[in-house]
Motif scaffolding. Sequence first.
Motif, PDB file in Angstrom:
ATOM      1  N   LEU A   1       4.029 -34.535  33.298  1.00  0.00           N
ATOM      2  CA  LEU A   1       3.684 -33.941  31.574  1.00  0.00           C
ATOM      3  C   LEU A   1       3.341 -32.813  31.735  1.00  0.00           C
ATOM      4  O   LEU A   1       2.819 -31.993  32.676  1.00  0.00           O
ATOM      5  CB  LEU A   1       2.730 -34.739  31.149  1.00  0.00           C
ATOM      6  N   LYS A   2       4.124 -32.199  31.478  1.00  0.00           N
ATOM      7  CA  LYS A   2       4.068 -30.123  30.785  1.00  0.00           C
ATOM      8  C   LYS A   2       4.156 -30.580  28.987  1.00  0.00           C
ATOM      9  O   LYS A   2       4.833 -31.083  28.710  1.00  0.00           O
ATOM     10  CB  LYS A   2       5.068 -29.822  31.133  1.00  0.00           C
ATOM     11  N   LEU A   3       3.365 -29.155  28.421  1.00  0.00           N
ATOM     12  CA  LEU A   3       3.725 -28.811  26.943  1.00  0.00           C
ATOM     13  C   LEU A   3       3.321 -27.607  27.270  1.00  0.00           C
ATOM     14  O   LEU A   3       2.747 -27.243  27.694  1.00  0.00           O
ATOM     15  CB  LEU A   3       1.990 -29.591  27.042  1.00  0.00           C
ATOM     16  N   ASN A   4       4.737 -27.465  26.216  1.00  0.00           N
ATOM     17  CA  ASN A   4       4.418 -25.273  26.390  1.00  0.00           C
ATOM     18  C   ASN A   4       5.208 -24.879  24.894  1.00  0.00           C
ATOM     19  O   ASN A   4       5.228 -25.794  24.336  1.00  0.00           O
ATOM     20  CB  ASN A   4       6.324 -25.394  27.231  1.00  0.00           C
ATOM     21  N   TYR A   5       4.582 -23.721  24.266  1.00  0.00           N
ATOM     22  CA  TYR A   5       4.627 -22.949  23.470  1.00  0.00           C
ATOM     23  C   TYR A   5       5.102 -22.049  23.877  1.00  0.00           C
ATOM     24  O   TYR A   5       4.585 -21.090  24.608  1.00  0.00           O
ATOM     25  CB  TYR A   5       3.226 -23.582  22.979  1.00  0.00           C
ATOM     26  N   SER A   6       6.238 -21.699  22.368  1.00  0.00           N
ATOM     27  CA  SER A   6       6.762 -19.847  22.831  1.00  0.00           C
ATOM     28  C   SER A   6       7.481 -19.642  21.077  1.00  0.00           C
ATOM     29  O   SER A   6       7.027 -20.319  20.893  1.00  0.00           O
ATOM     30  CB  SER A   6       7.256 -19.595  24.341  1.00  0.00           C
ATOM     31  N   MET A   7       6.732 -18.063  21.829  1.00  0.00           N
ATOM     32  CA  MET A   7       7.448 -17.009  20.446  1.00  0.00           C
ATOM     33  C   MET A   7       8.556 -16.305  21.157  1.00  0.00           C
ATOM     34  O   MET A   7       8.427 -15.792  21.756  1.00  0.00           O
ATOM     35  CB  MET A   7       6.541 -16.307  19.570  1.00  0.00           C
ATOM     36  N   ARG A   8      10.093 -16.397  20.230  1.00  0.00           N
ATOM     37  CA  ARG A   8      11.008 -15.531  20.840  1.00  0.00           C
ATOM     38  C   ARG A   8      11.265 -14.809  19.656  1.00  0.00           C
ATOM     39  O   ARG A   8      11.221 -15.128  18.498  1.00  0.00           O
ATOM     40  CB  ARG A   8      11.592 -16.627  21.328  1.00  0.00           C
ATOM     41  N   ILE A   9      12.295 -13.510  19.914  1.00  0.00           N
ATOM     42  CA  ILE A   9      12.842 -12.320  18.914  1.00  0.00           C
ATOM     43  C   ILE A   9      14.416 -13.166  18.837  1.00  0.00           C
ATOM     44  O   ILE A   9      14.979 -12.882  19.674  1.00  0.00           O
ATOM     45  CB  ILE A   9      12.208 -11.456  19.133  1.00  0.00           C
ATOM     46  N   ASN A  10      14.862 -12.430  17.623  1.00  0.00           N
ATOM     47  CA  ASN A  10      16.578 -12.138  18.522  1.00  0.00           C
ATOM     48  C   ASN A  10      16.578 -10.565  17.558  1.00  0.00           C
ATOM     49  O   ASN A  10      16.253 -10.636  16.088  1.00  0.00           O
ATOM     50  CB  ASN A  10      16.736 -12.660  17.441  1.00  0.00           C
ATOM     51  N   ARG A  11      16.915  -9.453  18.048  1.00  0.00           N
ATOM     52  CA  ARG A  11      17.800  -8.267  17.540  1.00  0.00           C
ATOM     53  C   ARG A  11      19.317  -8.972  17.024  1.00  0.00           C
ATOM     54  O   ARG A  11      19.790  -9.076  17.805  1.00  0.00           O
ATOM     55  CB  ARG A  11      17.467  -7.314  18.308  1.00  0.00           C
ATOM     56  N   PRO A  12      19.902  -8.340  16.124  1.00  0.00           N
ATOM     57  CA  PRO A  12      21.354  -8.151  15.834  1.00  0.00           C
ATOM     58  C   PRO A  12      21.928  -7.162  16.746  1.00  0.00           C
ATOM     59  O   PRO A  12      21.056  -5.840  16.319  1.00  0.00           O
ATOM     60  CB  PRO A  12      20.840  -7.698  14.248  1.00  0.00           C
ATOM     61  N   GLY A  13      23.248  -7.784  17.038  1.00  0.00           N
ATOM     62  CA  GLY A  13      23.999  -6.790  17.863  1.00  0.00           C
ATOM     63  C   GLY A  13      24.812  -6.420  16.668  1.00  0.00           C
ATOM     64  O   GLY A  13      25.028  -6.115  15.704  1.00  0.00           O
ATOM     65  N   ILE A  14      25.863  -5.798  17.150  1.00  0.00           N
ATOM     66  CA  ILE A  14      27.016  -4.786  16.539  1.00  0.00           C
ATOM     67  C   ILE A  14      28.069  -5.155  15.392  1.00  0.00           C
ATOM     68  O   ILE A  14      28.257  -5.352  14.376  1.00  0.00           O
ATOM     69  CB  ILE A  14      27.687  -3.836  17.766  1.00  0.00           C
ATOM     70  N   SER A  15      28.343  -6.509  16.035  1.00  0.00           N
ATOM     71  CA  SER A  15      29.093  -7.218  14.955  1.00  0.00           C
ATOM     72  C   SER A  15      28.566  -7.879  13.244  1.00  0.00           C
ATOM     73  O   SER A  15      29.179  -8.479  12.373  1.00  0.00           O
ATOM     74  CB  SER A  15      30.393  -8.566  15.665  1.00  0.00           C
ATOM     75  N   TYR A  16      27.216  -8.195  14.134  1.00  0.00           N
ATOM     76  CA  TYR A  16      26.038  -8.576  13.130  1.00  0.00           C
ATOM     77  C   TYR A  16      26.134  -7.268  11.653  1.00  0.00           C
ATOM     78  O   TYR A  16      25.020  -7.748  10.536  1.00  0.00           O
ATOM     79  CB  TYR A  16      24.766  -9.308  13.631  1.00  0.00           C
ATOM     80  N   LEU A  17      25.615  -5.575  12.837  1.00  0.00           N
ATOM     81  CA  LEU A  17      25.118  -4.449  11.820  1.00  0.00           C
ATOM     82  C   LEU A  17      26.729  -3.993  10.733  1.00  0.00           C
ATOM     83  O   LEU A  17      26.353  -3.288  10.250  1.00  0.00           O
ATOM     84  CB  LEU A  17      24.434  -4.281  12.541  1.00  0.00           C
ATOM     85  N   ASN A  18      27.456  -3.827  11.708  1.00  0.00           N
ATOM     86  CA  ASN A  18      29.122  -3.243  11.233  1.00  0.00           C
ATOM     87  C   ASN A  18      29.636  -3.318  10.285  1.00  0.00           C
ATOM     88  O   ASN A  18      29.392  -4.616   9.593  1.00  0.00           O
ATOM     89  CB  ASN A  18      30.598  -3.524  12.117  1.00  0.00           C
ATOM     90  N   PRO A  19      29.058  -2.239   8.867  1.00  0.00           N
ATOM     91  CA  PRO A  19      28.980  -2.827   7.880  1.00  0.00           C
ATOM     92  C   PRO A  19      30.726  -2.344   7.001  1.00  0.00           C
ATOM     93  O   PRO A  19      31.493  -2.607   6.189  1.00  0.00           O
ATOM     94  CB  PRO A  19      28.434  -1.434   7.298  1.00  0.00           C
ATOM     95  N   ALA A  20      31.830  -1.991   8.377  1.00  0.00           N
ATOM     96  CA  ALA A  20      33.142  -2.130   8.245  1.00  0.00           C
ATOM     97  C   ALA A  20      33.272  -3.592   7.426  1.00  0.00           C
ATOM     98  O   ALA A  20      33.204  -4.797   7.709  1.00  0.00           O
ATOM     99  CB  ALA A  20      33.241  -1.956   9.362  1.00  0.00           C
ATOM    100  N   ARG A  21      34.581  -3.170   6.210  1.00  0.00           N
ATOM    101  CA  ARG A  21      34.892  -4.729   5.420  1.00  0.00           C
ATOM    102  C   ARG A  21      35.976  -4.978   5.902  1.00  0.00           C
ATOM    103  O   ARG A  21      36.964  -4.761   5.915  1.00  0.00           O
ATOM    104  CB  ARG A  21      35.166  -3.437   4.059  1.00  0.00           C
ATOM    105  N   PHE A  22      36.229  -6.054   6.615  1.00  0.00           N
ATOM    106  CA  PHE A  22      37.858  -6.621   6.233  1.00  0.00           C
ATOM    107  C   PHE A  22      38.275  -7.250   5.203  1.00  0.00           C
ATOM    108  O   PHE A  22      37.525  -8.452   5.003  1.00  0.00           O
ATOM    109  CB  PHE A  22      37.621  -7.671   7.928  1.00  0.00           C
ATOM    110  N   VAL A  23      39.206  -7.170   5.086  1.00  0.00           N
ATOM    111  CA  VAL A  23      39.868  -7.648   3.797  1.00  0.00           C
ATOM    112  C   VAL A  23      40.801  -8.629   3.955  1.00  0.00           C
ATOM    113  O   VAL A  23      41.571  -8.175   4.350  1.00  0.00           O
ATOM    114  CB  VAL A  23      40.424  -6.119   2.925  1.00  0.00           C
ATOM    115  N   THR A  24      41.082  -9.603   3.059  1.00  0.00           N
ATOM    116  CA  THR A  24      42.583 -10.871   3.606  1.00  0.00           C
ATOM    117  C   THR A  24      42.694 -10.801   2.230  1.00  0.00           C
ATOM    118  O   THR A  24      41.562 -10.370   1.264  1.00  0.00           O
ATOM    119  CB  THR A  24      42.363 -12.558   3.948  1.00  0.00           C
ATOM    120  N   THR A  25      43.523 -12.141   1.335  1.00  0.00           N
ATOM    121  CA  THR A  25      43.479 -12.329   0.190  1.00  0.00           C
ATOM    122  C   THR A  25      42.616 -12.942  -0.176  1.00  0.00           C
ATOM    123  O   THR A  25      42.544 -13.522  -1.702  1.00  0.00           O
ATOM    124  CB  THR A  25      44.999 -13.043  -0.128  1.00  0.00           C
ATOM    125  N   THR A  26      42.063 -13.695   0.616  1.00  0.00           N
ATOM    126  CA  THR A  26      40.855 -14.329   0.017  1.00  0.00           C
ATOM    127  C   THR A  26      39.581 -14.545   0.131  1.00  0.00           C
ATOM    128  O   THR A  26      38.855 -15.040  -0.297  1.00  0.00           O
ATOM    129  CB  THR A  26      41.533 -16.269   0.762  1.00  0.00           C
TER     130      THR A  26
END
Length: 723
Positions: free
Chosen positions: A465-490
């Motif tokens: 039997l095992k019991l585990n607790y952990s806390m993890r974090i995520n940092r944003p990468g460039i594809s999430y941070l990049n403010p460039a606007r990509f435009v289509t008709t929709t």
Amino acid sequence: MKHISLLFLSLLALPCAAQSEKGDSLSLGDSIDIGEITVTAQRPLVKQEVDRVSYDVKHDDDAKASTLMEMLKKVPFVTVDAQQNITVKGSSNFKIYKNGRPDPSFSSNAKEIFQSIPASAVKRIEVITEPGAKYDAEGLDGILNIVMDDEAQLVGFVGNANVGLSVMGHHNASVWGTMQIGKFMMSTHVYGQLQSRNGTMSHNESEMHYLESGNVYRDSQDGNNKGGQASGSLEASYELDSLNLITGSLNAWYYNIGIDYDTDMGMYDTAGQTLYSYRASSLDGSRQKYLDLDGHLDYQHLTSRKGESLNLSYLISTTRTNYRSLYDYFDIVRQPDYTYMERHSRNHFTEHTFQLDWTRPLWENHTLDMGAKYILRRNNSDSEQEFDNGQSMTSDFLHTTSVAALYAQYKLKAGPVSLMGGLRYEYSYLSATFKDGSAADFHRNLSDWVPSLMASWRINDSHTLKLNYSMRINRPGISYLNPARFVTTTSISQGNPDLESSNQHNLTLGYSLLTPKLTMNWSLSANLSNDLITQYNYVRDNIIYNSYGNVGKYRRLGLNCYVQWKPFEKTTWMLNGWLSYVERENESQQIRNTGWQPGFYTQLSQQLPWKLKLTMSLNKQGNYLNGLYGYSDGGPWNYRLQLQRSFLKDDRLTVRAYVYNPFGGKYEYYNSYTTKGDYTGWDSYRGYARTAGISVSIRIGSLDVSVKKTNKTVENDDLEGRK
């Protein structure tokens, strides 16, 4: 009856004989002749540890005639569907390591690379279900660690060559080789694949209903991605003496595929009248290229104290992506106001990492791990979008991150009980520079404390039997941070440079059963996050705006099971299954998406006469949530039949023939549905369901060796949205 009685007495004698070695005695009488007894024991292939489950590939008889991808199907909590997509505990949110360190090529292209690596080159596969404090504070569902074979005692060479042919035109070849000369060892691997136009042909249809206006948007698309891909690795080690070891490696992955699509789309009002419509076709020169290079240098020093080690590591990792699409627009009704569009996007990622790890046994069954780490990341995104009406959009965005981390982890083993606790501190400095002046530069400081606590109880040789607790974090990468606007008709899509790290809390209760013929692993887990990095959208004037924010609430309760049963000597059955209940919520939009997510993969292997082996597999992914706004149906039932046979001395030549989805229709469909938000709709993908192929592999040499590894090395796994 007499033979049965004698056999029974002999079985009783085995434990009694063991007792006699401790001073007890037993005499069965010299007149009993029980004849010859053969005792067959099966080596347990699955091992349960406090933070992971490992599968012993080296001692699996199937390994000598299989690929790494085929062996993954046997690993607890890992599922490989019929299209070679890998999940861990039913989730695709995981990292892949090689020899305890992250391998970007593996993580990005596992589906292709793992089919080229012979399983005989792998020692074991580990599923790190609860990463401890010594791992980066990543917010993932687990780590899949591929440990290559590191036992090398003789000088020699071993190699493997494989060629695969498919009726769909996916032809591949690979070469793997390892050699040892004295204290120097080297290993290399080269793989290449060509994918044809017919083999990548697909058809896609979608429909969206805008709630505010009542308008309906429809499109259909046919396309293919003809091209090629290649990967390679070179690893080497030199043993200075019995206490000092230097290792180095270089890994590369590259692909170059075409973008060939024809699209028909239109917007219609509530009466069915056309508001606008057009057709578009990609032009020659539309391609996507990708290059990944990673280099490691590690030094390990062992002290005279047993189990104590000091490790210094350096990692350089680079990624280059180049996306260029050219489109002609024709049969235009009212929109768009251009007939040609060109989009060119280049992303450059470079990372330097320095790490120090120290492991010291304090006294018997007590171990302390401590370490420090520094990471310097540089992300640059350069994007251009031009139209023949004179309109253009550009973005030149630079994002840098510095991360400094300290960790301490303590492990105690007291009889059947194991405890492991740790604490990690990470300081991050983020800065963004907009070279084109499109936004104001900014910087941010982040501090994170990341605790973990794990316990396991080995009830007896079979039950744990095992019991585990952990806390993890995520940092944003460039594809999430990049403010460039990509435009289509929709739609208009852009990243969010104001994103911050997100936290996730995980609690897991696990049970394992290991017997000579039956292995089972069960895991009940709960996951919680209140600031998850989440993609969100909204509609204005029939345009869908997409971006990211720390706006997601996430709840998950999941049950995972793994069963492997060997009812007969030549028959093996296994099952990987999962069932989870998931809640996703964005309070700012008052949207809550919930649902059950089931799925399973099962496989039956049978050894036949004449050294033939038959493998039959079946898998089905049930409905699963597709972000905040809808769900996907998981696709069809998938079947696979494979027949293989080995030839020559020591089974050096292996031939495998397979057929995928021999039953049912010619095509397979994958559907997703949008049920919440500012619009509703559906999307349907159709691809070929059936395929068949053959592969031939040959093993050269007789020494099973691989490059020696240091005990620890650099491992970065906190970044989300890098690629």
